[in-house]
Design an enzyme around this catalytic site. Structure first.
Site, mmCIF file in Angstrom:
data_model
loop_
_atom_site.group_PDB
_atom_site.id
_atom_site.type_symbol
_atom_site.label_atom_id
_atom_site.label_comp_id
_atom_site.label_asym_id
_atom_site.label_seq_id
_atom_site.Cartn_x
_atom_site.Cartn_y
_atom_site.Cartn_z
ATOM 1 N N ILE A 269 -124.115 8.038 36.098
ATOM 2 C CA ILE A 269 -123.049 8.144 35.097
ATOM 3 C C ILE A 269 -123.357 9.210 34.055
ATOM 4 O O ILE A 269 -122.475 9.593 33.266
ATOM 5 C CB ILE A 269 -122.803 6.764 34.423
ATOM 6 C CG1 ILE A 269 -121.360 6.667 33.864
ATOM 7 C CG2 ILE A 269 -123.832 6.505 33.339
ATOM 8 C CD1 ILE A 269 -120.299 6.637 34.902
ATOM 9 N N HIS B 93 -123.566 12.141 34.697
ATOM 10 C CA HIS B 93 -122.669 13.235 35.072
ATOM 11 C C HIS B 93 -121.273 12.853 34.577
ATOM 12 O O HIS B 93 -120.509 12.171 35.257
ATOM 13 C CB HIS B 93 -122.704 13.447 36.586
ATOM 14 C CG HIS B 93 -124.057 13.861 37.073
ATOM 15 N ND1 HIS B 93 -124.428 15.187 37.214
ATOM 16 C CD2 HIS B 93 -125.149 13.126 37.412
ATOM 17 C CE1 HIS B 93 -125.681 15.249 37.624
ATOM 18 N NE2 HIS B 93 -126.140 14.021 37.757
ATOM 19 N N TYR C 108 -116.392 -1.768 39.268
ATOM 20 C CA TYR C 108 -116.188 -3.207 39.492
ATOM 21 C C TYR C 108 -116.593 -3.958 38.222
ATOM 22 O O TYR C 108 -117.667 -3.712 37.666
ATOM 23 C CB TYR C 108 -117.064 -3.625 40.662
ATOM 24 C CG TYR C 108 -116.905 -5.045 41.142
ATOM 25 C CD1 TYR C 108 -116.021 -5.365 42.161
ATOM 26 C CD2 TYR C 108 -117.680 -6.069 40.588
ATOM 27 C CE1 TYR C 108 -115.892 -6.669 42.621
ATOM 28 C CE2 TYR C 108 -117.556 -7.371 41.043
ATOM 29 C CZ TYR C 108 -116.664 -7.668 42.062
ATOM 30 O OH TYR C 108 -116.533 -8.955 42.513
ATOM 31 N N SER C 109 -115.750 -4.845 37.751
ATOM 32 C CA SER C 109 -116.009 -5.513 36.477
ATOM 33 C C SER C 109 -116.604 -6.902 36.666
ATOM 34 O O SER C 109 -115.987 -7.783 37.277
ATOM 35 C CB SER C 109 -114.716 -5.631 35.663
ATOM 36 O OG SER C 109 -114.953 -6.375 34.484
ATOM 37 N N ARG D 135 -116.968 -8.793 34.237
ATOM 38 C CA ARG D 135 -116.292 -9.652 33.256
ATOM 39 C C ARG D 135 -115.231 -10.501 33.957
ATOM 40 O O ARG D 135 -114.929 -11.606 33.529
ATOM 41 C CB ARG D 135 -115.613 -8.811 32.178
ATOM 42 C CG ARG D 135 -116.553 -8.078 31.242
ATOM 43 C CD ARG D 135 -115.776 -7.404 30.129
ATOM 44 N NE ARG D 135 -115.162 -8.401 29.245
ATOM 45 C CZ ARG D 135 -114.207 -8.120 28.368
ATOM 46 N NH1 ARG D 135 -113.729 -6.896 28.284
ATOM 47 N NH2 ARG D 135 -113.715 -9.070 27.584
ATOM 48 N N ARG E 217 -129.099 16.217 42.140
ATOM 49 C CA ARG E 217 -129.429 14.933 42.762
ATOM 50 C C ARG E 217 -129.813 15.022 44.234
ATOM 51 O O ARG E 217 -130.427 14.088 44.757
ATOM 52 C CB ARG E 217 -128.259 13.967 42.585
ATOM 53 C CG ARG E 217 -127.853 13.737 41.129
ATOM 54 C CD ARG E 217 -129.030 13.326 40.262
ATOM 55 N NE ARG E 217 -128.613 13.053 38.884
ATOM 56 C CZ ARG E 217 -129.420 12.677 37.914
ATOM 57 N NH1 ARG E 217 -130.714 12.551 38.143
ATOM 58 N NH2 ARG E 217 -128.953 12.452 36.692
#
Length: 301
Positions: free
Chosen positions: A111, A113, A121-122, A124, A223
């Site tokens: 992240i 980048h 995907y949550s 919560r 990467r």
């Protein structure tokens, strides 16, 4: 298994019903579309959608219309020129959307980048699966003695077995507690957004990640490099294989000028000129720091 048999059947059903389109289509990328490319023990990448091809890069550079030039050799020469001179906007005309399943600690590195659109995907709203990344023994290594953010020698024998046992036990225990806290059997049950805080960094998450080709090349340059952490490098390598089929001319230029090329400082150029003139140049006389000199010597001897 990265996907269930039902999900795999869904993918094959979608691939079995192609639709006619007037948009630019890359035959190489069409072969990858929707299909799962396994990565690590439970992870994968999938190409969900893409826009553009090599011709789109050329078209944008020339601001032409239709299919642009029909001369592949000229197109390749232009793309190589654009890559060689660090032009970016023509490559931004191509985009890709990926579905990625990856360990949380890899996601936190990925992240960084920031030039991408991401939807994760949550935890919560949903309960994460009991899936953890457990390294193969050959990827368990001690801390590097020369690089503060790298690995050194591979662990062996009892030490490797001890570490693997800790990783498996801790992941299992943490998930057991996660389920226990969520449970509403005889208790209220903790909210999912709070229970997730107890999960380990090696649990798997998923996201949709969309970016343009210019920024994707930057991601791959860092990467897919041999110095990158193994766990993110294998994702980059899987993506690179798809990109190579999607935009072969652009990828060839990228391999040549970015992955296989070297950027020289003014001091490094001066040293090379002095060497070519027959002079023996030492680090002290080069004007470079010890770190710069070490990197210079690794490439040029």
């Amino acid at each position: 298994m990265p996907l269930t048999p039902e999900q795999l059947a869904e993918i094959e059903a979608a691939r079995a019903n192609p639709r006619h389109t007037l948009r630019a289509v890359s035959d190489g990328m069409e072969a990858h579309l929707y299909r799962v490319h396994p990565v690590l023990d439970h992870g994968f990448i999938r190409v969900i959608d893409y826009m553009g091809d090599d011709a789109a890069i050329v078209q944008a550079a020339r601001v032409s219309y239709g299919a642009g030039t029909k001369h592949v050799q000229n197109d390749e020469g232009l793309i190589r020129y654009l890559m060689r001179h660090w032009h970016s906007t023509p490559f931004e005309m191509c985009e890709i959307k990926l579905h990625v399943k990856l360990p949380v600690f890899v996601a936190r590195q990925w992240i960084r980048h920031r030039t991408a659109n991401v939807n994760e995907y949550s935890a919560r709203y949903s309960i994460l699966d009991r899936e953890f990344y457990i390294p193969a023994p050959e990827h368990l290594a001690a801390q590097s003695t020369v690089n503060n953010q790298g690995r050194g020698e591979v662990l062996s024998g009892p030490e490797a077995a001890r570490v693997l046992e800790i990783l498996k036990r801790d992941a299992t225990t943490a998930y057991d507690h996660y389920e226990t806290m969520l449970s509403q059997e005889g208790q209220q049950g903790l909210a999912r957004e709070l229970a997730r805080m107890n999960l380990p960094m090696n649990i798997y998450t998923q996201w949709y990640w969309k970016t343009d080709l210019h920024n994707l090349f930057h991601f791959l340059r860092l990467r897919a490099d041999s110095h990158a952490q193994y766990e993110i490098r294998v994702y980059a390598e899987a993506i690179a294989a798809c990109v190579k089929d999607w935009v072969p001319l652009a990828y060839g230029a990228f391999e040549d000028y970015r992955m296989g090329g070297v950027t020289l400082s003014a001091k490094a150029i001066a040293v090379l000129k002095r060497r070519l003139a027959g002079e023996t140049v030492t680090q002290e006389a080069s004007g470079m720091s010890k770190g710069e000199w070490r990197e210079f010597v690794e490439v040029w001897g």
